[in-house]
Motif scaffolding. Structure first.
Motif, PDB file in Angstrom:
ATOM      1  N   GLY A 106     -56.058  -1.487  83.053  1.00 47.93           N
ATOM      2  CA  GLY A 106     -55.117  -2.051  82.094  1.00 47.93           C
ATOM      3  C   GLY A 106     -55.375  -3.526  81.858  1.00 47.93           C
ATOM      4  N   SER A 134     -60.448   0.308  77.412  1.00 49.78           N
ATOM      5  CA  SER A 134     -59.249   0.253  76.574  1.00 49.78           C
ATOM      6  C   SER A 134     -59.467  -0.596  75.330  1.00 49.78           C
ATOM      7  CB  SER A 134     -58.068  -0.314  77.374  1.00 49.78           C
ATOM      8  OG  SER A 134     -57.740   0.543  78.438  1.00 49.78           O
ATOM      9  N   ASP A 140     -53.574  -4.087  69.315  1.00 49.26           N
ATOM     10  CA  ASP A 140     -53.110  -4.781  70.516  1.00 49.26           C
ATOM     11  C   ASP A 140     -52.396  -6.081  70.171  1.00 49.26           C
ATOM     12  OD1 ASP A 140     -54.491  -3.170  72.857  1.00 49.26           O
ATOM     13  OD2 ASP A 140     -55.974  -3.384  71.271  1.00 49.26           O
ATOM     14  N   HIS A 149     -46.984  -6.461  76.056  1.00 48.39           N
ATOM     15  CA  HIS A 149     -47.585  -6.884  77.311  1.00 48.39           C
ATOM     16  C   HIS A 149     -46.626  -6.672  78.471  1.00 48.39           C
ATOM     17  CE1 HIS A 149     -51.590  -8.163  77.127  1.00 48.39           C
ATOM     18  NE2 HIS A 149     -51.486  -9.266  77.849  1.00 48.39           N
ATOM     19  N   PHE A 152     -45.019  -2.189  77.579  1.00 44.88           N
ATOM     20  CA  PHE A 152     -45.944  -1.280  76.893  1.00 44.88           C
ATOM     21  C   PHE A 152     -45.522   0.173  77.010  1.00 44.88           C
ATOM     22  CE2 PHE A 152     -47.878  -2.270  81.085  1.00 44.88           C
ATOM     23  CZ  PHE A 152     -47.861  -1.013  81.656  1.00 44.88           C
ATOM     24  N   LYS A 156     -44.867   2.985  73.310  1.00 43.26           N
ATOM     25  CA  LYS A 156     -45.997   3.872  73.047  1.00 43.26           C
ATOM     26  C   LYS A 156     -45.816   4.669  71.753  1.00 43.26           C
ATOM     27  CE  LYS A 156     -44.208   7.647  75.951  1.00 43.26           C
ATOM     28  NZ  LYS A 156     -44.500   8.510  77.111  1.00 43.26           N
ATOM     29  N   SER A 213     -52.026  -0.313  86.245  1.00 45.91           N
ATOM     30  CA  SER A 213     -51.245  -0.965  85.210  1.00 45.91           C
ATOM     31  C   SER A 213     -51.148  -0.074  83.962  1.00 45.91           C
ATOM     32  CB  SER A 213     -51.865  -2.333  84.880  1.00 45.91           C
ATOM     33  OG  SER A 213     -51.016  -3.105  84.070  1.00 45.91           O
ATOM     34  N   LYS A 214     -51.530  -0.599  82.792  1.00 44.46           N
ATOM     35  CA  LYS A 214     -51.438   0.157  81.543  1.00 44.46           C
ATOM     36  C   LYS A 214     -52.317   1.400  81.551  1.00 44.46           C
ATOM     37  CE  LYS A 214     -53.138  -1.847  77.946  1.00 44.46           C
ATOM     38  NZ  LYS A 214     -53.346  -2.822  76.862  1.00 44.46           N
ATOM     39  N   ASN A 273     -42.487  -2.424  84.234  1.00 42.96           N
ATOM     40  CA  ASN A 273     -43.108  -1.401  83.394  1.00 42.96           C
ATOM     41  C   ASN A 273     -43.098  -0.013  84.023  1.00 42.96           C
ATOM     42  OD1 ASN A 273     -44.370  -2.941  80.993  1.00 42.96           O
ATOM     43  ND2 ASN A 273     -44.947  -4.172  82.756  1.00 42.96           N
TER      44      ASN A 273
END
Length: 388
Positions: A106, A134, A140, A149, A152, A156, A213-214, A273
């Motif tokens: 991420g 990614s 982005d 950030h 996220f 989605k 993370s992401k 997150n």
């Protein structure tokens, strides 16, 4: 820290050399994004253990730092160099079938950060790892402007709309951008479509999915799409794959019950997150969101994954080797006792010790010992569903 700074500087220098070539296609888009891509590469150098990437590899991937949807094959340190592939077919042709794990990173979304995270995973399992870049594009920028950030996971639903705008602006098409996936493909981002295509391909056999993370959101979205498109393939995959999330806890489809959620004790960013209804399986003491071992408060991906996989291996169904005791035949004399060996009903069976070596052999061979086909996981047992 010197090696991290050197790798980052070399990558950015090599990236600058390729700028004239990239400006020949979509010059306005590339000029707009280049400074942000350089920024994100610097962020990844802080958040990921980029010193595990050799200078030759950093130079090699510098021109594709933001190539969303491209796939890399990342072997463990000290072995072959990583391989960058633009399409799924190229990935298979260039040895992708040997990969036993699929990773997704991420933070900045650069190829450098993705390669570093994948190398940490590869060092943990002792086998090549596939990782999807990614990237960083116009979508982005818009997502970031909306607070993506930090939130996220909750944005989605808007992301696919921004992806369409990026395609109209001339984004290069890597991965499975030309996949005819119908409605589901249309509402998925490019990196998610590529991850889903990798998981759906019967030529590939992944035993581990690891995200940071992401990247955990990408894995989750790909698995949900796969469950909608090909329920049989999803069920088959769920029986053999283990999922380890690092840094954020994201809901996976209920079919995938073998999930281990790892987060740092001090990781407020990951908590923001994460889904609050999903409990953390492991909280790493004195660790924040980053995985850079050169900095204090890092989450050591390689050692944490080794420990998780070794613990899972100890729960393999053991081979029983019954202890023996002696029973004398009643008709035998004391001077010449005939002994008959029978299993002892009371003594516990012997358990084979589980080692990191066995975990690595499991990945390299694609099979786990003493586990029936189509039911293999790292524990060898059916685990109760985890609330996701």
């Amino acid at each position: 820290m010197f090696q991290t700074a050197f790798t980052l500087t070399l990558t950015q220098f090599a990236r600058t050399l390729t700028l004239p070539e990239r400006l020949q296609r979509s010059p306005v888009r590339n000029l707009t994004l280049e400074a942000l891509r350089q920024r994100n590469t610097a962020l990844d150098a802080l958040f990921y253990d980029v010193k595990v990437i050799t200078p030759e590899e950093a130079f090699y991937i510098s021109g594709s730092l933001a190539a969303e949807g491209s796939i890399m094959i990342v072997p463990p340190s000290g072995g072959a160099k990583l391989t960058l592939c633009e399409t799924l077919e190229e990935f298979v042709v260039r040895g992708g079938q040997e990969a036993r794990a699929l990773a997704a990173a991420g933070i900045g979304g650069s190829a450098l950060g993705a390669a570093a995270f994948a190398r940490n995973v590869a060092n943990a399992i002792g086998a090549p790892v596939a990782v999807v870049v990614s990237g960083y594009g116009l979508a982005d920028i818009i997502t970031e402007a909306f607070g993506g950030h930090f939130f996220f996971g909750h944005l989605k639903g808007l992301r696919p709309i921004f992806e369409i705008l990026d395609d109209l602006a001339g984004r290069p098409q890597f991965g499975v951008a030309d996949e005819n996936g119908g409605e589901i493909a249309a509402r998925s981002s490019l990196n998610t479509r590529t991850v889903r295509a990798l998981l759906a391909d019967p030529r590939l056999s992944f035993r581990l999915l690891a995200g940071h993370s992401k990247g955990n959101l990408v894995i989750s979205a790909a698995l949900h799409d796969l469950c909608e498109e090909d329920e049989a393939r999803a069920a088959q995959l769920a029986e053999t794959v283990k999922i380890i999330t690092v840094g954020t806890r994201i809901a996976m489809p209920p079919t995938f019950s073998d999930v281990v959620d790892v987060i740092g004790e001090w990781d407020w960013f990951g908590e923001m997150n994460s889904r609050p209804f999903i409990p953390a399986d492991q909280r790493i003491p004195h660790a924040w969101h980053h995985t850079n071992t050169d900095l204090n408060g890092h989450l050591p991906v390689t050692s944490v994954l080794k420990q998780i996989l070794a613990t899972a291996a100890t729960s393999e169904k053991p081979e029983t080797a019954p202890a023996l005791h002696v029973v004398a035949k009643p008709e035998a004399s004391a001077a010449a006792t005939t002994e008959t060996v029978v299993p002892s009903p009371t003594e516990p069976p012997m358990r084979r010790p589980a080692t990191i070596k066995k975990v690595k052999e499991a990945f390299s061979n694609g099979t786990l010992p003493d586990v029936p086909p189509m039911q293999a996981d790292f524990s060898g047992e059916t685990q109760p569903p985890k609330p996701h």
